[in-house]
Enzyme design. Structure first.
Site, short mmCIF file in Angstrom:
data_model
loop_
_atom_site.label_atom_id
_atom_site.label_comp_id
_atom_site.label_asym_id
_atom_site.label_seq_id
_atom_site.Cartn_x
_atom_site.Cartn_y
_atom_site.Cartn_z
N TYR B 437 -32.04 -45.49 4.82
CA TYR B 437 -33.87 -46.11 4.02
C TYR B 437 -33.30 -47.22 4.07
O TYR B 437 -32.72 -47.15 3.19
CB TYR B 437 -34.71 -45.54 4.13
CG TYR B 437 -35.50 -45.52 2.88
CD1 TYR B 437 -34.56 -45.44 1.46
CD2 TYR B 437 -36.65 -44.08 2.89
CE1 TYR B 437 -34.56 -44.84 0.71
CE2 TYR B 437 -36.88 -43.98 1.38
CZ TYR B 437 -36.37 -44.43 0.77
OH TYR B 437 -36.83 -43.68 -0.48
N GLU B 438 -33.87 -48.30 4.81
CA GLU B 438 -34.55 -49.75 4.48
C GLU B 438 -32.81 -50.01 4.01
O GLU B 438 -32.13 -50.77 4.23
CB GLU B 438 -33.88 -50.09 2.67
CG GLU B 438 -35.73 -49.79 2.28
CD GLU B 438 -36.54 -50.92 2.60
OE1 GLU B 438 -35.82 -51.58 3.03
OE2 GLU B 438 -37.89 -50.13 2.54
#
Lengths: 596, 596
Positions: B437-438
């Site tokens: 994620y990110e």
């Protein structure tokens, strides 16, 4: 996600790398004809894909559960296990005399791989049963063999290995379970065993527990351990089932993965005494257990390869289907992510490790067959040494890499990989046990360093390195740019590996802690160098086939590219391993305990 | 397992490596006095250990759950979040003007680490809120700032980032959510967003969603994306909560880990339209989002370090407590497994990676502060370039290694590690999302290769390498055997890294796929070389302190041993990375798609 057995690569490895025809030519292996092997592979692949693989997700979502001392396995497992037994799959490598197919280990090996790719949790039951069969074949009395083997081989009954106790994990010297002779040839067994795979379940009529225990006058430590058969149901003289024995499953574990495989805590003798019979001689239990453990360790190595293959297949499927971002070389819209270089790198990393580990394992299985069947004593001995050296490597390296491969499989899926419904995460969870059970990687590495390397002064390792050097020479005569790079990397890696073998063999007496500080790196390095050797052999064969215009050119070109990837990404690590092993023990050992 | 903040190492890194006193001397950073920082560290450590850490296991066992559009978080989270806000921890690095403490990023960084070590799932809510605050500070109107910032900084409200849609994971060009201007300054937002962390929960009165969407006439692709504020409850002119906005959580995901953190599917505008206001200018949404993403990416890198530290602490505790097998040097009975060389190797591997990643991250945070506050424009620019280069490295490398560290943590526990009740497995599951994620590691690596390396022809990377060379020179003047080895390894690694930077910068135009095939290896190599550089700096400082007889000699000796381990085990890998990156693209890219 469905599973499709990688038969093309399996056939290549069996025929070209592991020498199936040479194995077929061994005395006692005549049945392993090309036609028979092909039929076994195809039928087993079909059975594993169609019957076993579909139960894999169910086993994770609805694990086996314990209630009031009984374990109910995941719906479908019971029927599938019956079908497995009836089709003869438990018996592939076991003697015809007791109902098996009597095929070489080399032929059983792809079957083990397929079953484990299909369903790691399910496959553990046959895996442990194989171990029990092996132990009874080696050390059981004729009566024991006649009582148990046919039912184990037919899949009517199953087997377990009972080693671990709460206070004795890897250290069997601490085993406390007691076995008291009753004067009638039987023993009363009492104690607690933990982590017993399929220690209780509903898939078979009887469970044959093989249990390590101490007799009253036994010496302390590992030299006082004996091996006993303690069946869940006693067996009458006519072979029918008798009374329920006093062995009870008091709980099963709540685990990170392989949730369908019940991991039991077994209590022996809490209600009057569990009745057991001695296998072989008293105080030789560890020796017998090692026989079944070597088989089981090899099989757990296959589990690593198997789950890695399954994770790879799932990642490839997702990478083909998922559209995202344009092609770096330009495209009118989003392309399937398999076209992105980093996804390609991840898939090649998964693929090349699986193929290298498979090649090394199958070659090891062929050595086992030659060690058992070759007419020439010297050839048998050389193959036995090769096999024994390789067992910890196959077990340790293949299982360690399976975590990396399964983790990369999650990564290929991006955010979807973290969602349980996608299925990629299950492999990541399931694989995590593999470097732990049947001896942690450290235990394998101790075996590799101590018994398999230092004991003979590195002679076996050096003999294997001699074979690697011959492959390097063959590579030198190729004009292919890929093979030239492979040769360069293999030569550097084998040189580094030779240095490490010298270090290990040369420093055991003077600096035992320093040598053992690098034991796991040594094991992993052995896997990389020897797996890379097999990939180099594969590339040579592929080049010859291409030059001769034989066979599937795409397959051979892909094999060369995969070998090239393995050389650049994996073999290139050998120097770093040498640094860590030969020079790195200072950093490992310098910090005092209280500073952690 | 309890969590004890590693304050000793944090202080060392803050003061000796990251230059806290230099940061304190920057205009606008005067409040970060040694006394204040010490008080912040101690109070935050106490709060995280006592209030947040005890909720970590509960969050895994009893995850947040969805029912009828609302999400109930794990019991205890709500009260803990209130306490977190009231204690001022959301505001450490945010402006005093809106109720924050206005401290430098370097001081906020250990706080972020501690909160995440205590509880990764819990910490995500403040992490995303930080991102929303950052975006509003950068691009929000005064009215937006006045409406939202104080409540976000006090922890009364929380923030989210809404980027991902089902068809648009990493590829924001595919975003479809629509924003139609209503003529009154507001927009009606409609669309589906997925993977929204804390997209719905019961821990705050309001949730401030920052949403990427397209206005009707926006250009295609990433240049047509605007950023909107869409609060869960509209805010009245007097700051009180108004009507419920038309944004609804239709489900949350069933995940491998971080189970207490609700990952929401949000539906905007299904019931009349969600009302949003534009942040900044139309079509500049991606630019603003990148500001908050850079902050969030750095913070996710800290999550990697944090979960690795927690896994390390748990493994050390088990290794001290678990008795098993005799000492290799001889002992009368079983010893704690921390005395076995391979356990020691595993713990050193965990420890050295955590310390190297921590040092690199804190040094990066200090560069951020200098980039924002230094009086000299040239110094600001140089630090900004350093910071921007490091963000993908801190994010990508720290999170990738967190998986390895957490996995090793399981391995240290042996069979117990696979049992969920032990707790080691939770870190292994939790950590797995961090490289995804990110922005996945590949996305970070694309950023590192493209924007951060090729765009300036490798100038920033070379400038950093110049700093590494100065450390090598300092090492050369030491007479310590450990520092000599560290110097040898660092010199070889920085040489290899220089070659790689030349390759990346030099081949982007002629062989873009070849360069990107090695992008993730380049990122990992950057982490290893630059993390190793920080460990080398640490060893130099430790040597000086020991020579001067200052401070805790055991700590400094341990630091040198840890740096030595990192050099032998990690820096030694640099040549293999060079081989893979510079020569390995052929193997990555050669296989046709249909052959996978």
């Amino acid at each position: 996600m469905s599973y499709v057995a990688p038969l093309k690569d399996m056939r290549f490895v069996l025929n070209e790398l592991a020498g199936l025809s040479e194995v077929n030519a061994l005395p006692g292996c005549e049945d392993a004809s090309p036609e028979t092997v092909e039929a076994v592979l195809e039928e087993n692949a079909k059975f594993c894909s169609e019957v076993i693989a579909p139960l894999n997700v169910a086993g994770d979502k609805e694990p086996s559960f314990w209630k009031d001392g009984t374990v109910t396995t995941t719906k479908g497992f019971r029927d599938a296990f019956r079908a497995f037994g009836e089709a003869g799959w438990q018996g592939v490598q076991h003697p015809v005399e007791f109902g098996g197919q009597g095929l070489p280990k080399l032929v059983a090996t792809p079957c083990i791989e397929m079953l484990n790719s299909a369903n790691l949790s399910f496959a553990l039951c046959p895996l442990l049963t194989d171990g029990a069969i092996e132990a009874l074949m080696t050390a059981g009395s004729d009566e024991q063999k006649n009582t148990y083997l046919a039912n184990l081989i037919s899949g009517k009954w199953t087997g377990t290995m009972n080693l671990t106790e709460p206070q004795a994990g890897s250290d069997l010297a601490l085993v406390r379970t007691r076995a008291v002779p009753q004067g009638d040839g039987t023993y009363k067994i009492s104690g607690t065993k933990i982590f017993i795979t399929y220690g209780e379940h509903d898939m078979a009529e009887n469970i044959v527990h093989l249990v390590l225990a101490r007799t009253p006058d036994a010496p302390e430590g590992v030299k006082g351990i004996s091996l006993f058969i303690v069946p869940k149901f006693l067996v009458n003289a006519d072979g029918s089932l008798g009374a329920r024995n006093d062995v009870h499953c008091v709980s099963i574990e709540h685990k990170l993965g392989i949730k369908a495989s019940p991991t039991a805590v077994l209590q022996f003798g809490d209600h009057g005494g569990a009745i057991g019979t001695l296998v072989g001689e008293e105080n030789r239990g560890l020796e017998y257990m090692f026989i079944m453990m070597n088989a089981a360790r090899f099989a757990v190595g296959m589990q690593g390869i198997a789950v890695a293959e399954r994770a790879y297949q799932q990642a490839v499927q997702y990478a083909r289907d998922r559209l995202q971002s344009r092609d770096l070389a330009g495209s009118s819209g989003p392309v399937a992510i398999i076209h992105h270089p980093d996804v390609r790198r991840m898939l090649m990393s998964m693929r090349s490790q699986v193929e290298a580990a498979r090649a090394l394992a199958y070659v090891t299985a062929a050595a086992y067959d030659a060690a058992h069947h070759h007419a020439d004593d010297a050839v048998r001995k050389a193959n036995q040494a090769f096999y024994e050296y390789m067992v910890p490597v196959v077990k340790g390296w293949s299982t360690e890499l399976s975590i990396d491969v399964a983790s990369t499989g999650v990564q290929v899926h991006g955010g979807m990989g973290f969602i349980e419904e996608t299925g990629a995460a299950q492999h990541y969870r399931d694989a995590r046990i593999l470097p732990i059970y049947e001896g942690t990687t450290a235990i394998q590495a101790n075996d590799l360093v101590g018994r398999k390397t230092a004991r003979d002064g590195g002679a076996t390792a050096k003999a294997i390195l001699g074979q690697v050097r011959r492959t390097e020479e063959e590579l030198a005569s190729s004009s292919s740019a890929d093979l030239a790079v492979i040769r360069k990397r293999l030569a550097a890696a084998s040189k580094a590996f030779g240095d490490v073998v010298d270090y290990v063999a040369g420093n055991m007496k003077t600096d035992i802690k320093g040598v053992f500080a690098g034991s796991v790196p040594y094991l992993k390095m052995a896997g990389i160098v020897l797996g890379g050797w097999q990939m180099a052999r594969a590339a040579l064969i592929a080049e010859r086939k291409l030059a001769a215009g034989e066979g599937d050119a795409d397959f051979y070109r892909t094999k060369i590219a995969t070998a090239r990837f393995f050389a650049d990404y994996m073999l290139s690590q050998a120097d770093a391993y040498r640094a860590a092993i030969v020079e790195g023990s200072a950093g490992v050992l310098a910090v005092p305990v209280e500073q952690f």
